[in-house]
Each structure stands twice: as C-alpha cells, then as structure tokens.
Design an enzyme around this catalytic site. Structure first.
Site, PDB file in Angstrom:
ATOM      1  N   GLY A  39      86.299  25.130  35.556  1.00 31.81           N
ATOM      2  CA  GLY A  39      85.910  26.540  35.603  1.00 31.81           C
ATOM      3  C   GLY A  39      86.325  27.356  36.808  1.00 31.81           C
ATOM      4  CB  ILE A  46      79.823  30.270  39.352  1.00 31.65           C
ATOM      5  CG1 ILE A  46      79.214  31.684  39.300  1.00 31.65           C
ATOM      6  CG2 ILE A  46      78.740  29.220  39.597  1.00 31.65           C
ATOM      7  CD1 ILE A  46      78.242  31.934  38.157  1.00 31.65           C
ATOM      8  CG  ASP A  91      91.792  25.448  25.544  1.00 30.53           C
ATOM      9  OD1 ASP A  91      90.650  25.270  25.054  1.00 30.53           O
ATOM     10  OD2 ASP A  91      92.480  26.444  25.282  1.00 30.53           O
ATOM     11  CE1 TYR A 185      75.697  36.318  29.045  1.00 31.43           C
ATOM     12  CE2 TYR A 185      73.992  35.058  27.925  1.00 31.43           C
ATOM     13  CZ  TYR A 185      75.089  35.115  28.758  1.00 31.43           C
ATOM     14  OH  TYR A 185      75.578  33.944  29.301  1.00 31.43           O
ATOM     15  CE  LYS A 192      76.203  30.633  29.595  1.00 31.87           C
ATOM     16  NZ  LYS A 192      77.129  29.596  30.129  1.00 31.87           N
TER      17      LYS A 192
HETATM   18  P1  NAD Z   1      84.789  32.767  35.653  1.00 33.02           P
HETATM   19  O1  NAD Z   1      85.563  33.700  34.774  1.00 33.02           O
HETATM   20  O2  NAD Z   1      85.196  32.683  37.051  1.00 33.02           O
HETATM   21  O3  NAD Z   1      84.768  31.331  35.003  1.00 33.02           O
HETATM   22  C1  NAD Z   1      84.804  31.121  33.619  1.00 33.02           C
HETATM   23  C2  NAD Z   1      85.726  29.946  33.381  1.00 33.02           C
HETATM   24  O4  NAD Z   1      85.701  29.561  32.006  1.00 33.02           O
HETATM   25  C3  NAD Z   1      87.196  30.253  33.729  1.00 33.02           C
HETATM   26  O5  NAD Z   1      87.641  29.349  34.701  1.00 33.02           O
HETATM   27  C4  NAD Z   1      87.911  30.032  32.408  1.00 33.02           C
HETATM   28  O6  NAD Z   1      89.194  29.489  32.565  1.00 33.02           O
HETATM   29  C5  NAD Z   1      86.961  29.040  31.733  1.00 33.02           C
HETATM   30  N1  NAD Z   1      87.180  28.920  30.294  1.00 33.02           N
HETATM   31  C6  NAD Z   1      87.007  29.857  29.325  1.00 33.02           C
HETATM   32  N2  NAD Z   1      87.394  29.361  28.125  1.00 33.02           N
HETATM   33  C7  NAD Z   1      87.796  28.077  28.341  1.00 33.02           C
HETATM   34  C8  NAD Z   1      88.335  27.051  27.522  1.00 33.02           C
HETATM   35  N3  NAD Z   1      88.550  27.229  26.207  1.00 33.02           N
HETATM   36  N4  NAD Z   1      88.643  25.853  28.098  1.00 33.02           N
HETATM   37  C9  NAD Z   1      88.457  25.653  29.415  1.00 33.02           C
HETATM   38  N5  NAD Z   1      87.985  26.590  30.256  1.00 33.02           N
HETATM   39  C10 NAD Z   1      87.657  27.790  29.717  1.00 33.02           C
HETATM   40  O7  NAD Z   1      83.254  33.241  35.513  1.00 33.02           O
HETATM   41  P2  NAD Z   1      81.891  32.617  36.060  1.00 33.02           P
HETATM   42  O8  NAD Z   1      80.941  33.751  36.056  1.00 33.02           O
HETATM   43  O9  NAD Z   1      82.117  31.851  37.291  1.00 33.02           O
HETATM   44  O10 NAD Z   1      81.455  31.654  34.861  1.00 33.02           O
HETATM   45  C11 NAD Z   1      81.196  30.276  35.023  1.00 33.02           C
HETATM   46  C12 NAD Z   1      79.924  29.881  34.256  1.00 33.02           C
HETATM   47  O11 NAD Z   1      78.798  30.515  34.859  1.00 33.02           O
HETATM   48  C13 NAD Z   1      79.901  30.276  32.785  1.00 33.02           C
HETATM   49  O12 NAD Z   1      79.281  29.245  32.036  1.00 33.02           O
HETATM   50  C14 NAD Z   1      79.005  31.490  32.795  1.00 33.02           C
HETATM   51  O13 NAD Z   1      78.398  31.699  31.544  1.00 33.02           O
HETATM   52  C15 NAD Z   1      78.010  31.078  33.845  1.00 33.02           C
HETATM   53  N6  NAD Z   1      77.188  32.145  34.425  1.00 33.02           N
HETATM   54  C16 NAD Z   1      77.776  33.257  34.940  1.00 33.02           C
HETATM   55  C17 NAD Z   1      76.979  34.266  35.499  1.00 33.02           C
HETATM   56  C18 NAD Z   1      77.589  35.521  36.028  1.00 33.02           C
HETATM   57  O14 NAD Z   1      76.866  36.528  36.148  1.00 33.02           O
HETATM   58  N7  NAD Z   1      78.855  35.553  36.387  1.00 33.02           N
HETATM   59  C19 NAD Z   1      75.578  34.088  35.530  1.00 33.02           C
HETATM   60  C20 NAD Z   1      75.013  32.932  35.007  1.00 33.02           C
HETATM   61  C21 NAD Z   1      75.828  31.950  34.457  1.00 33.02           C
HETATM   62  O1  0WE Z   2      77.859  34.141  30.879  1.00 31.07           O
HETATM   63  C1  0WE Z   2      78.226  35.215  31.294  1.00 31.07           C
HETATM   64  C2  0WE Z   2      79.499  35.850  30.784  1.00 31.07           C
HETATM   65  C3  0WE Z   2      80.379  34.921  30.018  1.00 31.07           C
HETATM   66  C4  0WE Z   2      81.452  35.611  29.216  1.00 31.07           C
HETATM   67  C5  0WE Z   2      82.120  36.752  29.655  1.00 31.07           C
HETATM   68  C6  0WE Z   2      83.107  37.314  28.875  1.00 31.07           C
HETATM   69  C7  0WE Z   2      83.824  38.580  29.261  1.00 31.07           C
HETATM   70  C8  0WE Z   2      85.201  38.682  28.622  1.00 31.07           C
HETATM   71  C9  0WE Z   2      81.768  35.091  27.996  1.00 31.07           C
HETATM   72  N1  0WE Z   2      82.725  35.638  27.204  1.00 31.07           N
HETATM   73  C10 0WE Z   2      83.391  36.728  27.632  1.00 31.07           C
HETATM   74  N2  0WE Z   2      84.340  37.253  26.800  1.00 31.07           N
HETATM   75  C11 0WE Z   2      85.207  38.230  27.189  1.00 31.07           C
HETATM   76  O2  0WE Z   2      86.021  38.709  26.384  1.00 31.07           O
HETATM   77  N3  0WE Z   2      77.433  35.880  32.212  1.00 31.07           N
HETATM   78  C12 0WE Z   2      76.139  35.348  32.500  1.00 31.07           C
HETATM   79  C13 0WE Z   2      77.808  37.169  32.838  1.00 31.07           C
HETATM   80  C14 0WE Z   2      77.263  38.264  31.998  1.00 31.07           C
HETATM   81  O3  0WE Z   2      77.911  38.700  30.904  1.00 31.07           O
HETATM   82  C15 0WE Z   2      77.128  39.672  30.313  1.00 31.07           C
HETATM   83  C16 0WE Z   2      75.969  39.846  31.076  1.00 31.07           C
HETATM   84  C17 0WE Z   2      76.048  38.945  32.153  1.00 31.07           C
HETATM   85  C18 0WE Z   2      75.039  38.743  33.223  1.00 31.07           C
HETATM   86  C19 0WE Z   2      77.351  40.386  29.152  1.00 31.07           C
HETATM   87  C20 0WE Z   2      76.406  41.352  28.764  1.00 31.07           C
HETATM   88  C21 0WE Z   2      75.246  41.532  29.509  1.00 31.07           C
HETATM   89  C22 0WE Z   2      75.029  40.807  30.672  1.00 31.07           C
END
Ligand code: NAD
Ligand code: 0WE
Length: 284
Positions: A39, A46, A91, A185, A192
C-alpha cells in the site's frame, strides 16, 4: 494572527503537512524480524508511515506495489531512508501475482515472515457519491474483492511463512464508515464492515498458529485515496474540531500503533479494531 479562534487554519496546516523525517525515537524491538508491507503509493500513504516505524524499530521490509506504473514512485519514497529496498509487484485481484509475490517473499526471507501490513482499498468512484442503494453489482464485487477479500487471500499466503517463523502478526486499515453512516463513504463502508468482520474470523482461524490479526481504524488523512473525494478538506476540519484532541491524526501516529500491534508488545491482542482517530469516534 489572532484571528483563528477555532484553530481552523492551524488544524488545516497540521493536516496537510507531510512528515518528511520522523522526529520520534523508536525502540529497536524488531531487529531480525521480517515484514511485508503493502500500500505505499507515495510519501503521504498511511503504509509509508507504518513502514518508517517498522524500519526505525529494525525490521527488514519487503514492499509490494500495485503495478509497474507505481514502482518508480515507491523507489523515490524509499530514497535516503531505506537502502536497497526490496520490492515486489502485487495487484491483489490477480491470483498469479499473489502466488509469485509470496514465492519471492519466501525466497528473500528464508521461508519466514513475522509481520504483514494490509493497507489498500479501492471502490469505483461512482460508488463514493449519491446513495449506496444505487450500487451496481460489478462495482460492489470489485470493491469487496480489493478492499476485503484481499486480506483473506494475503493471510492465506502468509500463513505457512508465519508458521515457519513460529507465529506472526497481521494488521489492516479500516475506517469509522464501517460502523456508522458517513456521507459518501457508501460502498467503502460496506467493504470495511466486511474487512472488520474478516479480521475477527481470520484471528480465530490463525490464532492456533500463534498468528494475530488486528485492524487500525484511522481517522481521515489526506492521502491519494482521499483525493478527489468531495469536500475532503471540509471533512478534515470538521473531524479536527469534533475530536477530543482538536486535531487530525498523523501517519506517524498510525505508524506507532502499527508498530505496537505488529510487535510482541501486543502479544495478547487479536481480532481487535483499535481506533487511532484523536478520539473522534467516542464523541456523541
Ligand atoms: P493510498 O492511496 O496512499 O493507498 C492506497 C493503496 O491501495 C495504494 O498504494 C494503491 O496502490 C493500493 N491499491 C489499490 N488497489 C489495489 C490493488 N488492486 N492491488 C494492490 N494494491 C492496490 O491511501 P491511504 O489513505 O494510505 O489508504 C491505505 C488504507 O488506509 C486503505 O485501506 C484505506 O481505506 C485506509 N484508510 C484511509 C484513511 C484516510 O483517510 N486516508 C482513513 C482510514 C483508513
Ligand atoms: O478508505 C478510504 C478511501 C478509500 C478509497 C478512495 C478512493 C478514491 C478514488 C477507495 N476507493 C477510491 N476510489 C477512487 O476512485 N478512506 C477512509 C478515505 C475516505 O474516503 C472517503 C471518506 C474518507 C474518510 C469517501 C467519502 C467520505 C469520506
């Protein structure tokens, strides 16, 4: 100055800053331990906050990247922090890549693995707006496949390597939208919820092998996954204001909790969802 009584500007700055180098001191509790980290897409990820904590604690890391397009970015992120980083393509929708990636891990790590970080999610953008009621079957399947099933698939592949290491610890990343309705969301909330239930079932399946499985429920962070989401900045500000600590969480703090959950310090914890959200979720 002095015109920011609610701390809006301050919290905005704090949430958009990227932690270039950690100022935290970490105990060297993972020397000789082997980790697989998925990731990392860029510096804001993260997973990068988690990898830095593991690296500082002395762990040996193999990174996975989603596709060739993301490899140069991962190399750039590691530059100056991790010498000769080990990386493998994965992937999670591709079973052949799952097999090949874990073959590489087994080879590089002498058949053993102590820790695994599942830090990825995806849902088609159409499913992150409007109503969940309108979700198409194919979009639902894709979101669940990537965001939830992949934890089971990766854990199954990690199991024999962790058995050989005498046990292991697996973490995944989740969000409050699994428990409560968060506007937009939508589909990801359902994915999730499945991921969190999956964490408990995997903890039960793998517990007899001394493999622990836990989830970190992180507050919102401005990452690539958060970009393009409507009013994300407004949401970050709302979150900072309503939270107990009056700010948003940092990827460094999520990394610290990950280090705890992946290390023997948390030996008795499994199947748990730990909130790292500055106390937002306890508020009424
Ligand atoms: P990020 O975009 O930096 O990381 C998302 C990762 O998912 C990327 O590295 C992408 O390459 C990978 N990914 C997507 N599809 C994939 C696939 N088919 N195969 C392999 N990898 C794949 O964003 P992030 O916010 O660091 O997200 C990491 C995790 O944290 C996710 O599970 C997200 O739901 C969770 N999360 C994010 C937030 C937030 O607010 N950003 C909050 C809580 C939880
Ligand atoms: O888990 C996530 C986001 C994960 C995510 C983000 C994208 C953006 C681009 C999954 N799929 C996609 N697809 C795309 O095309 N979070 C916790 C961050 C997040 O996303 C939101 C949030 C928060 C917080 C979307 C709507 C409302 C709140």
């Amino acid at each position: 100055m002095g015109s920011d009584p609610s701390g809006m500007i301050k919290s905005l700055i704090m949430t958009t800053e990227i932690q270039e180098k950690s100022t935290m001191e970490y105990p060297k509790i993972l020397v000789g331990k082997k980790a697989l980290v998925s990731g990392v897409a860029n510096k804001r990820s993260i997973a990068w906050g988690i990898a830095q904590a593991l690296h500082a604690a002395g762990a040996d890391i193999i990174f996975t990247y989603q596709g060739e397009r993301l490899k140069p970015e991962l190399e750039k992120v590691c530059e100056g922090v991790i010498d000769n980083p080990k990386m493998v393509e994965l992937d999670v929708t591709n079973d052949d890549q799952l097999d090949a990636a874990f073959d590489t891990v087994a080879k590089e790590f002498d058949g053993k693995l102590d820790m695994m970080v599942h830090c990825l999610a995806f849902a088609p953008k159409e499913t992150l707006q409007g109503g969940y009621v309108d979700t198409q079957r194919a979009h639902y399947a894709m979101a669940q496949d990537i965001s939830s099933y992949s934890l089971a698939a990766m854990s199954r592949k990690a199991r024999p390597l962790m058995q050989k290491a005498g046990g292991g610890s697996i973490i995944t990343l989740t969000y409050l939208g699994a428990e409560k309705v968060i506007q937009n969301y939508n589909m990801m909330g359902i994915a999730k919820a499945a991921l969190e239930a999956g964490t408990r079932y995997l903890a039960s399946d793998l517990g007899p092998d001394n493999i622990r499985v836990n989830a970190i429920s992180a507050g919102p962070v401005k990452t690539l996954a958060g970009r393009g989401i409507a009013d994300f900045t407004t949401m970050l500000n709302h979150h900072a204001e309503k939270s107990c600590l009056k700010r948003n969480v940092t990827t460094e703090e999520i990394g610290g909790t990950a280090l705890f959950l992946l290390s023997p310090l948390s030996g008795g914890i499994t199947g748990e969802v730990l909130h790292v959200d500055c106390g937002y979720s306890i508020k009424g």
